[in-house]
Design a protein around this motif. Sequence first.
Motif, PDB file in Angstrom:
ATOM      1  N   PHE A  22      16.481 -15.762  69.084  1.00  0.00           N
ATOM      2  CA  PHE A  22      16.917 -14.377  69.196  1.00  0.00           C
ATOM      3  C   PHE A  22      15.866 -13.448  68.590  1.00  0.00           C
ATOM      4  CE2 PHE A  22      19.812 -11.235  66.798  1.00  0.00           C
ATOM      5  CZ  PHE A  22      19.836 -10.316  67.841  1.00  0.00           C
TER       6      PHE A  22
ATOM      7  N   GLY B 195      19.522  -3.383  68.865  1.00  0.00           N
ATOM      8  CA  GLY B 195      19.652  -2.013  68.358  1.00  0.00           C
ATOM      9  C   GLY B 195      18.668  -1.089  69.063  1.00  0.00           C
ATOM     10  N   LEU B 196      19.196   0.065  69.509  1.00  0.00           N
ATOM     11  CA  LEU B 196      18.364   1.089  70.156  1.00  0.00           C
ATOM     12  C   LEU B 196      18.771   2.442  69.577  1.00  0.00           C
ATOM     13  CD1 LEU B 196      18.431   0.133  73.966  1.00  0.00           C
ATOM     14  CD2 LEU B 196      16.457   0.019  72.421  1.00  0.00           C
TER      15      LEU B 196
ATOM     16  N   ASP C  21      24.637   2.852  66.047  1.00  0.00           N
ATOM     17  CA  ASP C  21      24.074   1.723  65.288  1.00  0.00           C
ATOM     18  C   ASP C  21      25.104   0.963  64.451  1.00  0.00           C
ATOM     19  OD1 ASP C  21      21.687   0.299  65.233  1.00  0.00           O
ATOM     20  OD2 ASP C  21      21.041   1.168  63.333  1.00  0.00           O
TER      21      ASP C  21
ATOM     22  N   THR D  22      25.227  -9.648  66.603  1.00  0.00           N
ATOM     23  CA  THR D  22      24.714 -10.538  65.546  1.00  0.00           C
ATOM     24  C   THR D  22      25.837 -11.179  64.735  1.00  0.00           C
ATOM     25  OG1 THR D  22      23.097  -8.759  65.359  1.00  0.00           O
ATOM     26  CG2 THR D  22      22.768 -10.651  63.955  1.00  0.00           C
TER      27      THR D  22
ATOM     28  N   ARG E 159      27.174 -15.067  64.563  1.00  0.00           N
ATOM     29  CA  ARG E 159      27.099 -15.753  63.262  1.00  0.00           C
ATOM     30  C   ARG E 159      28.461 -16.270  62.806  1.00  0.00           C
ATOM     31  NH1 ARG E 159      23.302 -11.286  60.106  1.00  0.00           N
ATOM     32  NH2 ARG E 159      21.318 -11.876  61.051  1.00  0.00           N
TER      33      ARG E 159
ATOM     34  N   GLU F 174      15.987 -16.105  64.240  1.00  0.00           N
ATOM     35  CA  GLU F 174      15.512 -14.743  64.497  1.00  0.00           C
ATOM     36  C   GLU F 174      14.637 -14.286  63.332  1.00  0.00           C
ATOM     37  OE1 GLU F 174      18.478 -11.631  63.712  1.00  0.00           O
ATOM     38  OE2 GLU F 174      19.883 -13.185  63.072  1.00  0.00           O
TER      39      GLU F 174
ATOM     40  N   SER G 243      14.769  -4.288  65.554  1.00  0.00           N
ATOM     41  CA  SER G 243      14.130  -4.113  66.871  1.00  0.00           C
ATOM     42  C   SER G 243      12.965  -3.120  66.829  1.00  0.00           C
ATOM     43  CB  SER G 243      15.185  -3.649  67.872  1.00  0.00           C
ATOM     44  OG  SER G 243      15.844  -2.488  67.376  1.00  0.00           O
ATOM     45  N   ALA G 244      12.694  -2.549  65.657  1.00  0.00           N
ATOM     46  CA  ALA G 244      11.527  -1.666  65.427  1.00  0.00           C
ATOM     47  C   ALA G 244      11.250  -0.709  66.583  1.00  0.00           C
ATOM     48  CB  ALA G 244      10.291  -2.520  65.105  1.00  0.00           C
ATOM     49  N   PRO G 245      12.194   0.159  66.911  1.00  0.00           N
ATOM     50  CA  PRO G 245      11.985   1.051  68.059  1.00  0.00           C
ATOM     51  C   PRO G 245      10.766   1.969  67.892  1.00  0.00           C
ATOM     52  CG  PRO G 245      14.079   1.532  66.938  1.00  0.00           C
ATOM     53  CD  PRO G 245      13.506   0.328  66.287  1.00  0.00           C
ATOM     54  N   ASP G 246      10.355   2.209  66.643  1.00  0.00           N
ATOM     55  CA  ASP G 246       9.192   3.087  66.417  1.00  0.00           C
ATOM     56  C   ASP G 246       7.889   2.517  66.968  1.00  0.00           C
ATOM     57  OD1 ASP G 246       9.509   1.134  64.388  1.00  0.00           O
ATOM     58  OD2 ASP G 246       8.410   2.309  62.908  1.00  0.00           O
ATOM     59  N   ILE G 247       7.807   1.193  67.114  1.00  0.00           N
ATOM     60  CA  ILE G 247       6.557   0.617  67.640  1.00  0.00           C
ATOM     61  C   ILE G 247       6.775  -0.157  68.951  1.00  0.00           C
ATOM     62  CG2 ILE G 247       5.376   0.494  65.401  1.00  0.00           C
ATOM     63  CD1 ILE G 247       6.076  -2.606  65.502  1.00  0.00           C
TER      64      ILE G 247
ATOM     65  N   ALA H 292       3.437  -5.211  67.768  1.00  0.00           N
ATOM     66  CA  ALA H 292       4.390  -5.855  66.837  1.00  0.00           C
ATOM     67  C   ALA H 292       3.837  -7.190  66.360  1.00  0.00           C
ATOM     68  CB  ALA H 292       5.727  -6.067  67.534  1.00  0.00           C
TER      69      ALA H 292
ATOM     70  N   ASP I  79       0.376  -3.941  60.996  1.00  0.00           N
ATOM     71  CA  ASP I  79       1.311  -3.934  59.858  1.00  0.00           C
ATOM     72  C   ASP I  79       0.804  -4.823  58.725  1.00  0.00           C
ATOM     73  OD1 ASP I  79       2.044  -5.861  62.069  1.00  0.00           O
ATOM     74  OD2 ASP I  79       3.090  -6.766  60.384  1.00  0.00           O
TER      75      ASP I  79
HETATM   76  N1  LIG Z   1      19.353  -8.874  63.373  1.00  0.00           N
HETATM   77  C1  LIG Z   1      19.191  -7.755  64.029  1.00  0.00           C
HETATM   78  O1  LIG Z   1      19.377  -7.693  65.227  1.00  0.00           O
HETATM   79  C2  LIG Z   1      18.759  -6.505  63.286  1.00  0.00           C
HETATM   80  C3  LIG Z   1      18.314  -6.558  61.958  1.00  0.00           C
HETATM   81  C4  LIG Z   1      17.906  -5.385  61.330  1.00  0.00           C
HETATM   82  C5  LIG Z   1      17.949  -4.174  62.021  1.00  0.00           C
HETATM   83  N2  LIG Z   1      18.418  -4.167  63.308  1.00  0.00           N
HETATM   84  C6  LIG Z   1      18.416  -2.946  64.118  1.00  0.00           C
HETATM   85  O2  LIG Z   1      17.058  -2.604  64.433  1.00  0.00           O
HETATM   86  C7  LIG Z   1      16.964  -1.184  64.604  1.00  0.00           C
HETATM   87  C8  LIG Z   1      15.822  -0.638  63.767  1.00  0.00           C
HETATM   88  O3  LIG Z   1      16.152  -0.779  62.394  1.00  0.00           O
HETATM   89  P1  LIG Z   1      15.159  -0.425  61.193  1.00  0.00           P
HETATM   90  O4  LIG Z   1      14.132   0.526  61.694  1.00  0.00           O
HETATM   91  O5  LIG Z   1      15.963  -0.111  60.026  1.00  0.00           O
HETATM   92  O6  LIG Z   1      14.463  -1.824  60.805  1.00  0.00           O
HETATM   93  P2  LIG Z   1      13.267  -2.612  61.491  1.00  0.00           P
HETATM   94  O7  LIG Z   1      13.177  -3.914  60.764  1.00  0.00           O
HETATM   95  O8  LIG Z   1      13.426  -2.682  62.957  1.00  0.00           O
HETATM   96  O9  LIG Z   1      11.955  -1.740  61.169  1.00  0.00           O
HETATM   97  C9  LIG Z   1      11.610  -1.320  59.852  1.00  0.00           C
HETATM   98  C10 LIG Z   1      10.095  -1.002  59.815  1.00  0.00           C
HETATM   99  O10 LIG Z   1       9.360  -2.229  59.878  1.00  0.00           O
HETATM  100  C11 LIG Z   1       8.506  -2.250  60.995  1.00  0.00           C
HETATM  101  N3  LIG Z   1       8.537  -3.578  61.611  1.00  0.00           N
HETATM  102  C12 LIG Z   1       9.649  -4.356  61.780  1.00  0.00           C
HETATM  103  N4  LIG Z   1       9.322  -5.486  62.407  1.00  0.00           N
HETATM  104  C13 LIG Z   1       7.989  -5.443  62.640  1.00  0.00           C
HETATM  105  C14 LIG Z   1       7.069  -6.314  63.261  1.00  0.00           C
HETATM  106  N5  LIG Z   1       7.435  -7.498  63.784  1.00  0.00           N
HETATM  107  N6  LIG Z   1       5.770  -5.942  63.350  1.00  0.00           N
HETATM  108  C15 LIG Z   1       5.359  -4.774  62.808  1.00  0.00           C
HETATM  109  N7  LIG Z   1       6.176  -3.898  62.196  1.00  0.00           N
HETATM  110  C16 LIG Z   1       7.486  -4.230  62.124  1.00  0.00           C
HETATM  111  C17 LIG Z   1       9.044  -1.192  61.958  1.00  0.00           C
HETATM  112  O11 LIG Z   1       8.031  -0.684  62.788  1.00  0.00           O
HETATM  113  C18 LIG Z   1       9.644  -0.166  61.008  1.00  0.00           C
HETATM  114  O12 LIG Z   1       8.671   0.741  60.590  1.00  0.00           O
HETATM  115  C19 LIG Z   1      18.335  -0.620  64.231  1.00  0.00           C
HETATM  116  O13 LIG Z   1      19.051  -0.407  65.422  1.00  0.00           O
HETATM  117  C20 LIG Z   1      18.981  -1.721  63.418  1.00  0.00           C
HETATM  118  O14 LIG Z   1      20.370  -1.718  63.458  1.00  0.00           O
HETATM  119  C21 LIG Z   1      18.783  -5.290  63.958  1.00  0.00           C
END
Ligand SMILES: NC(=O)c1ccc[n+]([C@@H]2O[C@H](COP(=O)([O-])OP(=O)(O)OC[C@H]3O[C@@H](n4cnc5c(N)ncnc54)[C@H](O)[C@@H]3O)[C@@H](O)[C@H]2O)c1
Length: 350
Positions: free
Chosen positions: A72, A76-77, A82, A90, A94, A276, A281-285, A291, A332
């Motif tokens: 997995f 999240g988007l 959220d 998730t 679990r 996982e 899902s790090a929507p910012d990148i 990633a 990163d």
């Molecule tokens: N298990 C899951 O499915 C799970 C876990 C945590 C958050 N989420 C969801 O993800 C979405 C974003 O949440 P968030 O922004 O708080 O946390 P996030 O972990 O997605 O990101 C936090 C920061 O870390 C960076 N980052 C994370 N993974 C990276 C990677 N592989 N490579 C480079 N940079 C990375 C992102 O760019 C961001 O700046 C939300 O919708 C949240 O609910 C899902």
Amino acid sequence: MKNYKIAVVNGDGIGHEIVPMGVEVLEAASAKFGFKLAITSFPFGAGYYQEHGDFMAEGAMEELKSFDAILFGAVGLPAVDDTLPFKLFTNKVRTAFKQYVNYRPVKLLDGIQSPLGTKTQADIDFVVIRENNEGEFVQNGRVMYGDEPHGFATDTSLFTRVGIERIAHYSFKLARKRRSKVTNVTKSNTMINTLAYWDRVIGEVAAQYPDVEYRKMYIDAATANFVLHPEYFDVVLTTNMLGDILSDLGGAIMGSLGFGPSGNLNPERTFPSMFEPIHGSAPDIAGKGIANPIGQIWSAAIMLEHLGEQAAADAIVAAINQTTAAGVLTTDAGGTNSTKEVAQSILKFL
Ligand SMILES: NC(=O)c1ccc[n+]([C@@H]2O[C@H](COP(=O)([O-])OP(=O)(O)OC[C@H]3O[C@@H](n4cnc5c(N)ncnc54)[C@H](O)[C@@H]3O)[C@@H](O)[C@H]2O)c1
């Protein structure tokens, strides 16, 4: 030849970029180590919800039961409420599949400088064992009269003896295979009912493992010690929410959240376990091809270890370390490489 049935769920955001890298590495490992993988992909997540009104298809949980494991990404988007990803995907998987162990290694990879500066690979090598089915995340509560002056909200945690005992036994047994130390990270000085009971039951289990060094540490002290003295830790046993937070700190001291792997384990193997990265899902990148795929690929290695393919799992972890040692890193982690270049490097070393 062994044949494993693997369900793959990219999820959302960077999941679409890093999960396929995990699958490529798994396929290379299967060819090299002589086992077969029958992979089925499921398009579940917040994107699926936008089209279908739910995070997974009707009957999907029943279908997933027949798999040996689930790989997995994350769900999240930004456009989707959220509060839904955890509840509708998730946590649903679990809890329904009794994946009560959340196994999260924190280990400094070869060639990586920890943000902690002087701390080395000898100092940063422990596992966070997060209770994964109960505690603070059972979503037992409500909001009432939210828009009114007397509005209120509740979330009641749930800790059961059987739930605490099973995660404690898992942790002490794991410690016996490592450096024989368990630290219970708690907050029983203020959570005087739930976490005092948590401590009491863990203390009873600890007494059954006299060969394992046991200590209790409050979460506030533990967060400081993760930064100042990571060498104190071997197996960190903690609750659902405290473990969620602490393991991101673990990712940070490894140099990036993108390095952290995890397994949601059903130790009895009555249901599939799910693997996982620790991040979201790090929507910012998302969509930029930058990633870090290492947490995902490492999670795939933990999946193989769980399935009994230890040599293949070790080879993937070795290839990850050769890649980081060679300085092939995403931004990163201080590098200039793309997601694909890091994955290609891991494949080459494998
Ligand atoms: N298990 C899951 O499915 C799970 C876990 C945590 C958050 N989420 C969801 O993800 C979405 C974003 O949440 P968030 O922004 O708080 O946390 P996030 O972990 O997605 O990101 C936090 C920061 O870390 C960076 N980052 C994370 N993974 C990276 C990677 N592989 N490579 C480079 N940079 C990375 C992102 O760019 C961001 O700046 C939300 O919708 C949240 O609910 C899902």
